[in-house]
Design a protein around this motif. Structure first.
Motif, PDB file in Angstrom:
ATOM      1  N   THR A  70      -5.417  -2.865   6.864  1.00 44.86           N
ATOM      2  CA  THR A  70      -5.111  -2.236   5.578  1.00 44.86           C
ATOM      3  C   THR A  70      -5.911  -2.886   4.463  1.00 44.86           C
ATOM      4  O   THR A  70      -6.460  -2.214   3.580  1.00 44.86           O
ATOM      5  CB  THR A  70      -3.605  -2.339   5.278  1.00 44.86           C
TER       6      THR A  70
ATOM      7  N   ASP B 185      -9.619  -1.924   4.329  1.00 46.88           N
ATOM      8  CA  ASP B 185      -9.890  -0.575   3.835  1.00 46.88           C
ATOM      9  C   ASP B 185      -9.926  -0.524   2.312  1.00 46.88           C
ATOM     10  O   ASP B 185     -10.553   0.373   1.739  1.00 46.88           O
ATOM     11  CB  ASP B 185      -8.823   0.404   4.344  1.00 46.88           C
TER      12      ASP B 185
ATOM     13  N   ALA C  11      -4.235  -0.267  -2.668  1.00 50.00           N
ATOM     14  CA  ALA C  11      -3.421  -1.388  -2.199  1.00 50.00           C
ATOM     15  C   ALA C  11      -3.429  -2.494  -3.251  1.00 50.00           C
ATOM     16  O   ALA C  11      -4.251  -2.499  -4.183  1.00 50.00           O
ATOM     17  CB  ALA C  11      -3.950  -1.918  -0.869  1.00 50.00           C
TER      18      ALA C  11
ATOM     19  N   SER D   9       0.838  -1.196   0.000  1.00 47.50           N
ATOM     20  CA  SER D   9       0.000   0.000   0.000  1.00 47.50           C
ATOM     21  C   SER D   9       0.876   1.250   0.000  1.00 47.50           C
ATOM     22  O   SER D   9       2.063   1.207   0.324  1.00 47.50           O
ATOM     23  CB  SER D   9      -0.927   0.010   1.222  1.00 47.50           C
TER      24      SER D   9
END
Length: 683
Positions: free
Chosen positions: A410, A413, A119, A80
């Protein structure tokens, strides 16, 4: 009524000028042999599992293990960058994925970017069934290679089942040494404060410390011989039990020994009398705890039943060291151990002018208002348990967030919430299309697709759109199970969210099975020791109310102060076992002594005041020590152990001070002789 000659108690006969030396030497020899030759333990990934083999998620996993690629579980590298990944970043990550595959000799997928470009993920299949050390070494290597030669600003995090397993294992690296060191330090400080002697504390601490190491080796040997898995949480809780309960029994014995030294010239006679006087209460209280722990074997949760067996083994050894070796070890040096406050034959008993004597007099002089007020306080604290919620998500199980959990955050999201740990459905090849279609119709399902098949079993992978292990996810799993069973009545739904749902149901079933059994055990042990129905019911009821109070206060602390969304599913049951079984210890110590005094004075109020005066100091010390030792569980960074330490620690303090010091004497004064009904003492 005749008084009992405590020196005739069987264990008391082991104490003597020569016998004590033999007992101590034999204890050291046997301990050394056990620590040297105990078999190696059985450790594994499922040691801390709350999921039984009979659960639907377990049966689904067993079926899917038959598939050709079932021996693999993906490690997921999450790349990311703040502001999103550029095309150049994705090109560099593609080269990094090829390097990962070649350097690790594994099949790494090309990077898959998220829709918003924030990402990208690379999946690396890792063989299942690796040992904890092998898996941790491989995950470390994946992390090392994945983070090399990245474009500036791009970060790499590794998650997936292998990474979570490695991070969970890292929690316990050096944990035994850390836990033992902190526990021993806490016990040493409290023993020094209790006895105000520069060296007396060394004897009980050394004896119980050796007992703890013997218990650890016996547990490892039992694990190796009988094939049940143990991990750091099980050994940590067992060590705390051995230190806490063993030191409690040592405090009670030493307090009685000091009392008898004022009545006997010979220290061996004093110790024999002390053992005979203290041993019945110690055996009754420890027997209650051991039987309560063994009752956990009927639980379906492997983790809970494992703690039951391990804790029972540890308690048996703790009692053996406290009643077999400690008396001889204390009697050998003589009275000087208590220096500078050496008890002499003929000294006055200071208990009748002490703090707890005055408390007893005050409480029993106004029993009605004291009893009502103390029960009201406990009831108010227990009200907090009415809103209690159980079931921690995987990301909430650590006090410190490890990399695998950060990577999941992460991932959530940027991708559908369930992509890192998809739900799996086990079905048959001829019904896989119907099951896939049914799954795609369920609200909360992002996507469902066939993922592999053999001649007899087919897998459907389902990605949920809701946060993993949340209430919405568990509700979606229930809906999914209903939907796929309409398409295939034999279909089984598994995966992390299904496991969380099954764990919650297993924990609820275990509470319904185990709690009544423990209450019956406690009542029977109290009946055997006190020979009074009234006493047994009153003491059991106050201890249960104390448990509910500790649970209520603990939940308010976790929810409103620490911000934890729930208790671990195992916390309420384990806290019940430890608080009810260990908490009733203090009432046993108090009322067993009151029964002795009742036989002499024939006055229920005077007997409980005398018993509180004599035992108040030592029981308070024991309670503070046990509470502190359980709080030491917080040095292991798992929320379960921190919650257990807080609830049990606070509950023990409640039992020590409010229940045993205030509520019980007031209730005895209210009942009078009827407290001892139907024994001869009630007449």
């Amino acid at each position: 009524m005749k008084t009992v000659d405590h020196r005739s108690f069987p264990l008391a006969r082991l104490v003597g000028p020569r016998r004590s030396i033999v007992v101590v030497l034999l204890g050291l020899i046997v301990s050394g042999l056990v620590m040297a030759f105990a078999p190696e333990p059985t450790s594994g990934n499922e040691a801390g599992s709350n999921l039984p083999d009979s659960a639907e998620a377990s049966r689904a996993a067993a079926l899917l293990d038959q598939l050709p690629e079932a021996d693999e579980s993906p490690a997921i590298v999450v790349y990311s960058r703040d502001g999103g990944l550029s095309p150049q970043d994705l090109q560099a990550l593609g080269e990094r994925a090829q390097t990962l595959g070649s350097e690790l000799d594994l099949q790494a997928s090309p990077p898959v970017p998220s829709e918003d470009g924030a990402a990208a993920i690379v999946a690396i299949p890792v063989k299942s069934g690796l040992s904890n050390d092998e898996n941790a070494e491989l995950v470390d290597r994946i992390r090392e290679v994945a983070k090399q030669d990245l474009p500036d600003g791009v970060t790499a995090e590794v998650t997936g089942a292998p990474a979570v397993q490695a991070d969970l294992g890292a929690v316990f690296d050096g944990a035994d040494v850390r836990l033992l060191a902190v526990t021993a330090a806490v016990v040493a400080v409290l023993l020094i404060v209790t006895y105000r002697s520069p060296w007396l504390w060394l004897v009980p601490l050394t004896v119980i410390g050796i007992g703890d190491r013997v218990a650890a080796k016996v547990l490892e040997g039992a694990s190796g011989l009988f094939g049940f898995e143990i991990d750091g949480s099980i050994t940590g809780i067992t060590s705390v039990l051995v230190f806490g309960a063993g030191t409690n029994y040592a405090l009670l014995l030493i307090a009685r020994y000091r009392e008898e030294l004022r009545r006997h010239e010979s220290r061996h006679e004093a110790m024999r009398t002390a053992v005979g006087g203290a041993a019945p209460a110690i055996l009754s209280s420890s027997g209650t705890v051991i039987l309560a722990l063994l009752s956990l074997l009927i639980a379906d949760s492997p983790f809970v039943s494992g703690i039951g067996l391990a804790g029972a083994i540890g308690l048996v050894i703790a009692v053996a060291f406290a009643l077999l070796i400690l008396p001889s070890a204390m009697a050998l040096p003589g009275r000087w151990l208590f220096w500078p406050f050496v008890p002499r034959n003929g000294d006055d008993d200071p208990s009748e002018r002490g703090w707890w004597y005055r408390v007893g007099r005050t409480v029993t002089s106004r029993p009605w208002p004291v009893a009502i007020a103390s029960i009201a306080v406990l009831g108010a604290m227990a009200a907090g348990a009415l809103t209690l919620s159980t079931g921690l998500g995987q990301s909430e199980q650590f006090l410190d967030t490890p990399e695998s959990i950060q990577a999941q955050e992460t991932l959530q999201d940027a991708f559908p919430a369930g992509i890192s740990a998809p739900t799996t459905v086990a079905t048959t090849p001829d019904k896989v299309e119907d099951v896939t279609a049914a799954a795609n119709e369920v609200e909360g399902v992002e996507s469902a697709r066939p993922a592999g098949a053999s001649d007899d079993v087919a897998e459907v992978q389902v990605v949920l759109s809701v946060a993993p292990e949340s209430e919405q996810a568990l509700s979606t799993i229930e809906d999914l199970r209903s939907a796929v069973k309409d398409a295939d009545p034999d279909a089984l739904v598994g995966g992390p969210d299904a496991q969380a749902l099954d764990e919650a149901q297993t924990a609820a079933d275990d509470r319904l099975k185990v709690i009544p059994v423990v209450l019956v055990i406690v009542l029977l042990m109290l009946l055997i020791l006190l020979r009074s129905v009234v006493a047994a019911v009153v003491l059991c009821a106050t201890t249960v109310l104390s448990y509910l109070s500790a649970l209520g206060v603990g939940w308010l602390l976790f929810d409103h102060v620490l911000g934890w969304s729930a208790m671990d599913v195992s916390t309420p049951l384990l806290a019940f076992i430890f608080l009810v079984a260990l908490g009733v210890d203090y009432n046993i110590f108090l009322t067993a002594r009151a029964r002795e005094e009742m036989a002499l004075t024939h006055d229920a109020t005077e007997s409980i005041v005398k018993a509180l005066a004599v035992t108040g100091g030592v029981i308070t010390s024991a309670g503070v020590l046990l509470a502190a030792v359980f709080t030491v569980l917080g040095v292991l960074p798992l929320v379960l152990l921190a919650q257990l330490g807080v609830v049990v620690g606070f509950g023990v303090l409640l039992d020590t001070v409010l229940v045993r010091g205030v509520a019980t004497p007031a209730l005895v004064a209210l009942c009078g002789r009827r407290f001892w009904w139907p024994s001869q003492l009630s007449r």
